[in-house]
Design a protein around this motif. Sequence first.
Motif, PDB file in Angstrom:
ATOM      1  N   PRO A 149      -1.051  -3.690  -9.758  1.00  0.00           N
ATOM      2  CA  PRO A 149      -0.741  -2.985 -11.013  1.00  0.00           C
ATOM      3  C   PRO A 149       0.747  -3.108 -11.341  1.00  0.00           C
ATOM      4  CG  PRO A 149      -2.071  -1.605  -9.561  1.00  0.00           C
ATOM      5  CD  PRO A 149      -1.664  -2.802  -8.755  1.00  0.00           C
ATOM      6  N   LEU A 150       1.053  -3.213 -12.617  1.00  0.00           N
ATOM      7  CA  LEU A 150       2.438  -3.380 -13.023  1.00  0.00           C
ATOM      8  C   LEU A 150       3.106  -2.056 -13.389  1.00  0.00           C
ATOM      9  CD1 LEU A 150       2.124  -6.685 -15.105  1.00  0.00           C
ATOM     10  CD2 LEU A 150       2.793  -6.390 -12.715  1.00  0.00           C
ATOM     11  N   ASP A 151       2.293  -0.985 -13.572  1.00  0.00           N
ATOM     12  CA  ASP A 151       2.906   0.320 -13.805  1.00  0.00           C
ATOM     13  C   ASP A 151       3.485   0.840 -12.493  1.00  0.00           C
ATOM     14  OD1 ASP A 151       0.782   2.684 -12.731  1.00  0.00           O
ATOM     15  OD2 ASP A 151      -0.120   0.743 -13.170  1.00  0.00           O
ATOM     16  N   LYS A 152       4.542   1.638 -12.577  1.00  0.00           N
ATOM     17  CA  LYS A 152       5.298   2.049 -11.397  1.00  0.00           C
ATOM     18  C   LYS A 152       4.428   2.781 -10.376  1.00  0.00           C
ATOM     19  CE  LYS A 152       9.604   3.185 -11.881  1.00  0.00           C
ATOM     20  NZ  LYS A 152      10.868   3.908 -12.186  1.00  0.00           N
ATOM     21  N   LYS A 153       3.615   3.756 -10.848  1.00  0.00           N
ATOM     22  CA  LYS A 153       2.786   4.541  -9.933  1.00  0.00           C
ATOM     23  C   LYS A 153       1.778   3.654  -9.206  1.00  0.00           C
ATOM     24  CE  LYS A 153      -0.399   8.474  -9.726  1.00  0.00           C
ATOM     25  NZ  LYS A 153      -1.127   9.499 -10.526  1.00  0.00           N
ATOM     26  N   GLY A 154       1.057   2.810  -9.970  1.00  0.00           N
ATOM     27  CA  GLY A 154       0.055   1.921  -9.374  1.00  0.00           C
ATOM     28  C   GLY A 154       0.674   0.904  -8.439  1.00  0.00           C
ATOM     29  N   TYR A 155       1.844   0.401  -8.825  1.00  0.00           N
ATOM     30  CA  TYR A 155       2.536  -0.601  -8.017  1.00  0.00           C
ATOM     31  C   TYR A 155       2.899  -0.045  -6.638  1.00  0.00           C
ATOM     32  CZ  TYR A 155       6.162  -3.934  -6.593  1.00  0.00           C
ATOM     33  OH  TYR A 155       6.903  -4.846  -5.895  1.00  0.00           O
ATOM     34  N   TYR A 156       3.534   1.120  -6.618  1.00  0.00           N
ATOM     35  CA  TYR A 156       3.981   1.669  -5.338  1.00  0.00           C
ATOM     36  C   TYR A 156       2.815   2.199  -4.497  1.00  0.00           C
ATOM     37  CZ  TYR A 156       8.800   0.912  -6.612  1.00  0.00           C
ATOM     38  OH  TYR A 156       9.985   0.311  -6.946  1.00  0.00           O
ATOM     39  N   LYS A 157       1.738   2.618  -5.167  1.00  0.00           N
ATOM     40  CA  LYS A 157       0.537   3.036  -4.432  1.00  0.00           C
ATOM     41  C   LYS A 157      -0.042   1.858  -3.652  1.00  0.00           C
ATOM     42  CE  LYS A 157      -4.080   5.029  -5.071  1.00  0.00           C
ATOM     43  NZ  LYS A 157      -5.090   5.481  -6.063  1.00  0.00           N
ATOM     44  N   GLU A 158      -0.121   0.694  -4.305  1.00  0.00           N
ATOM     45  CA  GLU A 158      -0.653  -0.497  -3.632  1.00  0.00           C
ATOM     46  C   GLU A 158       0.282  -0.971  -2.518  1.00  0.00           C
ATOM     47  OE1 GLU A 158      -3.689  -1.921  -3.917  1.00  0.00           O
ATOM     48  OE2 GLU A 158      -4.069  -0.189  -5.186  1.00  0.00           O
ATOM     49  N   ARG A 159       1.580  -0.892  -2.756  1.00  0.00           N
ATOM     50  CA  ARG A 159       2.532  -1.293  -1.718  1.00  0.00           C
ATOM     51  C   ARG A 159       2.420  -0.383  -0.497  1.00  0.00           C
ATOM     52  NH1 ARG A 159       3.907  -6.475  -2.094  1.00  0.00           N
ATOM     53  NH2 ARG A 159       4.987  -7.011  -4.027  1.00  0.00           N
ATOM     54  N   PHE A 160       2.180   0.914  -0.740  1.00  0.00           N
ATOM     55  CA  PHE A 160       2.012   1.853   0.373  1.00  0.00           C
ATOM     56  C   PHE A 160       0.744   1.530   1.158  1.00  0.00           C
ATOM     57  CE2 PHE A 160       0.403   6.029   1.963  1.00  0.00           C
ATOM     58  CZ  PHE A 160       1.388   6.258   2.902  1.00  0.00           C
ATOM     59  N   LYS A 161      -0.336   1.254   0.437  1.00  0.00           N
ATOM     60  CA  LYS A 161      -1.595   0.877   1.095  1.00  0.00           C
ATOM     61  C   LYS A 161      -1.413  -0.415   1.887  1.00  0.00           C
ATOM     62  CE  LYS A 161      -5.257   1.066  -1.612  1.00  0.00           C
ATOM     63  NZ  LYS A 161      -6.023   0.992  -2.888  1.00  0.00           N
ATOM     64  N   ASP A 162      -0.648  -1.345   1.342  1.00  0.00           N
ATOM     65  CA  ASP A 162      -0.372  -2.595   2.053  1.00  0.00           C
ATOM     66  C   ASP A 162       0.342  -2.323   3.374  1.00  0.00           C
ATOM     67  OD1 ASP A 162      -1.527  -4.105   0.072  1.00  0.00           O
ATOM     68  OD2 ASP A 162       0.353  -4.667  -0.888  1.00  0.00           O
ATOM     69  N   ALA A 163       1.305  -1.420   3.338  1.00  0.00           N
ATOM     70  CA  ALA A 163       2.060  -1.090   4.559  1.00  0.00           C
ATOM     71  C   ALA A 163       1.151  -0.495   5.626  1.00  0.00           C
ATOM     72  CB  ALA A 163       3.185  -0.122   4.225  1.00  0.00           C
ATOM     73  N   LEU A 164       0.244   0.398   5.212  1.00  0.00           N
ATOM     74  CA  LEU A 164      -0.695   1.010   6.162  1.00  0.00           C
ATOM     75  C   LEU A 164      -1.664  -0.017   6.728  1.00  0.00           C
ATOM     76  CD1 LEU A 164      -1.656   4.387   4.406  1.00  0.00           C
ATOM     77  CD2 LEU A 164      -0.153   4.081   6.384  1.00  0.00           C
ATOM     78  N   SER A 165      -1.961  -1.032   5.938  1.00  0.00           N
ATOM     79  CA  SER A 165      -2.984  -2.020   6.320  1.00  0.00           C
ATOM     80  C   SER A 165      -2.408  -3.298   6.916  1.00  0.00           C
ATOM     81  CB  SER A 165      -3.835  -2.358   5.094  1.00  0.00           C
ATOM     82  OG  SER A 165      -4.415  -1.193   4.552  1.00  0.00           O
ATOM     83  N   LYS A 166      -1.139  -3.274   7.278  1.00  0.00           N
ATOM     84  CA  LYS A 166      -0.491  -4.424   7.911  1.00  0.00           C
ATOM     85  C   LYS A 166      -0.637  -5.694   7.064  1.00  0.00           C
ATOM     86  CE  LYS A 166      -0.262  -5.194  12.297  1.00  0.00           C
ATOM     87  NZ  LYS A 166       1.163  -4.920  12.534  1.00  0.00           N
ATOM     88  N   ARG A 167      -0.283  -5.575   5.784  1.00  0.00           N
ATOM     89  CA  ARG A 167      -0.377  -6.751   4.939  1.00  0.00           C
ATOM     90  C   ARG A 167       0.852  -6.854   4.026  1.00  0.00           C
ATOM     91  NH1 ARG A 167      -5.541  -3.802   2.150  1.00  0.00           N
ATOM     92  NH2 ARG A 167      -4.454  -2.753   0.444  1.00  0.00           N
ATOM     93  N   PHE A 168       1.191  -8.091   3.664  1.00  0.00           N
ATOM     94  CA  PHE A 168       2.272  -8.347   2.720  1.00  0.00           C
ATOM     95  C   PHE A 168       1.663  -9.048   1.517  1.00  0.00           C
ATOM     96  CE2 PHE A 168       5.492 -10.903   0.695  1.00  0.00           C
ATOM     97  CZ  PHE A 168       6.535  -9.988   0.563  1.00  0.00           C
ATOM     98  N   ARG A 169       1.965  -8.530   0.324  1.00  0.00           N
ATOM     99  CA  ARG A 169       1.322  -9.032  -0.891  1.00  0.00           C
ATOM    100  C   ARG A 169       2.211 -10.046  -1.614  1.00  0.00           C
ATOM    101  NH1 ARG A 169      -2.700  -5.870  -4.464  1.00  0.00           N
ATOM    102  NH2 ARG A 169      -2.602  -4.525  -2.645  1.00  0.00           N
TER     103      ARG A 169
END
Length: 439
Positions: free
Chosen positions: A147-167
């Motif tokens: 997502p390109l909106d700030k809230k959606g963007y950082y939510k996905e980045r946080f989920k990525d961190a928990l899931s050991k992934r780099f997007r």
Amino acid sequence: MNLFDISLRLNGFPIKKASRALEMIQDKNDRDFEAYILLKQQEIVNYHLQNNSYYKSLIKNPTITNWNKIPVMTKRDLQQPLNKRLSEGFTSKNVYINKTSGSSGDPFVFAKDKYCHALTWAVIKNRFAWFDLDFNTSKQARFYGIPLDKKGYYKERFKDALSKRFRFSVFDLSDAAFETCLKKFEATNFNYINGYTSSIVQFAKFLQKKNIQLKSVCSTLKACVVTSEMLFDNDKRLMEKQFGVPVINEYGASELDLIAFQNTKDEWQVNSETLFVEILDEQNNVLPYGEEGRIVITSFYNKAHPFIRYDIGDIGILSKKSTLKKPILEKLIGRTNDIAILPSGKKAAGLTFYYITKSIIEDDGNVKEFTIRQSKIDTFKIIYASAEDLSETKIEIIKTEMENYLEKGLTILFERHDQIERSKSGKLKQFSSLMKSNT
């Protein structure tokens, strides 16, 4: 620390319970598995007839006992407010809610109860483990949209961190962007690649141009899992050569589950543990193994929302080698709304155009990627991304092959772009039709 499992549990998804249940299902012998399927069919229909007024209105005959007579649900049936479709006892507060991508042209919001969603993750974890991949410990290189909106963007980045992934972004497929990707692979112990087929193919082409095999710069790499878009044999061969690891084909639907996953024998094994997959003809008759038809799926465990004999919108074939416990998806042909209607009345799978063009258009490496759109019954536009225009020779070859495979009198247009615009999710649709008769 098992951060992925912990994050699921903190969000109310009982992953341990789901994983134990999955093991018990998989341990059943063939005879017990057949009994299990019959029981789950009966249970899920009865549950929704008793607890879901929306499903009761669809079924019309509440005393129906013949599975093959149970009505088929379509995506358009589901395009009404979610609160009208939820079962008793479920609200937006106690379910998992998401929405489909809309790639079928019929997007909608859906819900799963939390145990059902935990089972989805249990199945996914089980399949990835076939290739020694663990969501808690394996590092993922992720080629997805964001997502390109700030809230959606950082939510996905946080989920990525928990899931050991780099997007990695799939919206910029330039050489400069891929140079940055390559540097990240050189500096990171990635264990696998996961994401949209078309963008990962472009990364493989970039590596081919530089004469680099990815495993030589990232020795920890074990596999590449592609999803959401068609995987063609020549693209698979290219990726395996340039990555130096197996390329695994995944087929799933967010509203359902993981539907099929390539196993270690290179078979596209269907999820028979939590889903029941049927192939039906246009009159909703069940087709035997080996015949092409509509893919219709039942989710055995979703009590919050019914997906019973649900037409997912895809066309495919179950192999003649299939069994009830181990169905094999022999071929995924495309979406039902990807059928092109020609001037003569003939119908052709939209991917036919793509296959024809692909074999000609990509052989010299000039064209990075392309998509085909039908704007009128006799008019098809090939939109391609390349540094220079297609030669007149190639254009004429493509037009001739279109006539040979389809019919004469078609208008084939060509339009060059520096880069093809993707959907908001980052997917690239290979064929699309603007014809209303095509829906």
